[in-house]
Design a protein around this motif. Sequence first.
Motif, PDB file in Angstrom:
ATOM      1  N   ARG A  53       0.830  -1.205   0.000  1.00 23.04           N
ATOM      2  CA  ARG A  53       0.000   0.000   0.000  1.00 23.04           C
ATOM      3  C   ARG A  53       0.863   1.253   0.000  1.00 23.04           C
ATOM      4  NH1 ARG A  53      -2.072  -3.708   3.199  1.00 23.04           N
ATOM      5  NH2 ARG A  53      -1.188  -2.894   5.106  1.00 23.04           N
ATOM      6  N   ASN A  57      -3.178   4.636   2.123  1.00 24.77           N
ATOM      7  CA  ASN A  57      -3.431   3.212   2.325  1.00 24.77           C
ATOM      8  C   ASN A  57      -4.024   2.526   1.086  1.00 24.77           C
ATOM      9  OD1 ASN A  57      -2.906   1.143   4.098  1.00 24.77           O
ATOM     10  ND2 ASN A  57      -4.977   1.122   4.911  1.00 24.77           N
ATOM     11  N   LYS A  58      -3.827   3.127  -0.091  1.00 22.27           N
ATOM     12  CA  LYS A  58      -4.318   2.543  -1.342  1.00 22.27           C
ATOM     13  C   LYS A  58      -3.294   1.544  -1.864  1.00 22.27           C
ATOM     14  CE  LYS A  58      -6.936   6.617  -2.578  1.00 22.27           C
ATOM     15  NZ  LYS A  58      -6.954   7.824  -3.359  1.00 22.27           N
ATOM     16  N   VAL A  59      -3.776   0.448  -2.437  1.00 24.82           N
ATOM     17  CA  VAL A  59      -2.873  -0.569  -2.966  1.00 24.82           C
ATOM     18  C   VAL A  59      -2.053   0.032  -4.109  1.00 24.82           C
ATOM     19  CG1 VAL A  59      -2.707  -2.791  -4.145  1.00 24.82           C
ATOM     20  CG2 VAL A  59      -4.336  -2.504  -2.280  1.00 24.82           C
ATOM     21  N   LYS A  60      -0.752   0.009  -3.934  1.00 24.43           N
ATOM     22  CA  LYS A  60       0.184   0.563  -4.909  1.00 24.43           C
ATOM     23  C   LYS A  60       0.668  -0.520  -5.871  1.00 24.43           C
ATOM     24  CE  LYS A  60       3.563   3.415  -6.304  1.00 24.43           C
ATOM     25  NZ  LYS A  60       3.414   4.607  -7.018  1.00 24.43           N
ATOM     26  N   ARG A 139       3.165  -1.252   5.487  1.00 22.84           N
ATOM     27  CA  ARG A 139       2.753  -0.959   4.104  1.00 22.84           C
ATOM     28  C   ARG A 139       2.162  -2.184   3.410  1.00 22.84           C
ATOM     29  NH1 ARG A 139       2.018   4.007   3.231  1.00 22.84           N
ATOM     30  NH2 ARG A 139       3.630   5.339   4.060  1.00 22.84           N
ATOM     31  N   GLY A 140       2.317  -3.352   4.008  1.00 19.67           N
ATOM     32  CA  GLY A 140       1.796  -4.572   3.410  1.00 19.67           C
ATOM     33  C   GLY A 140       2.805  -5.694   3.498  1.00 19.67           C
TER      34      GLY A 140
END
Length: 153
Positions: A53, A57-60, A139-140
């Motif tokens: 992310r 918090n959007k999936v990058k 971040r994931g």
Amino acid sequence: MNKFWKMVVGLIFVFSLTGCFGESYNFNPPSVKLSSNSTIKTEELAEGNIVWRGEGNKVKKELKIKDISSLAKQQPQMNFIAGEKVDLLFEHTDFAPKGLSVSVWQNDKKSDLKVSDISFNLPKSKGEYVMEVNLHTDRGDAQYVGRINIVEH
């Protein structure tokens, strides 16, 4: 004296704004390299399964690999010495780590390696292995794989 205070307030305002514009964050998952005393160059692992992310918090970045073992076996072979200490090097650290694990696979047998900070020791048995590194962060999650050959010293 009035001009002096205006100038001081103006400078404070400018310096406070430079802090806002001066920082840039890398919202991509880091590349991961292996480093040891026996190799002169670092060896990069391939990206496996990733959900990372970025800002807001959007999936990058998202990668889903069905057959991690096949991906690892397609990578260039990395040579190391049995039992040697290896360090994981991250391209950047714009994330807060929550966990890090390293495993090796040989003939469908998985061995978890003890990780201390960013270092671990390779197995003492020679042979070809598939390596898997799993990074868990704020971040994931990111998985990295590679193909290693362990030789005797």
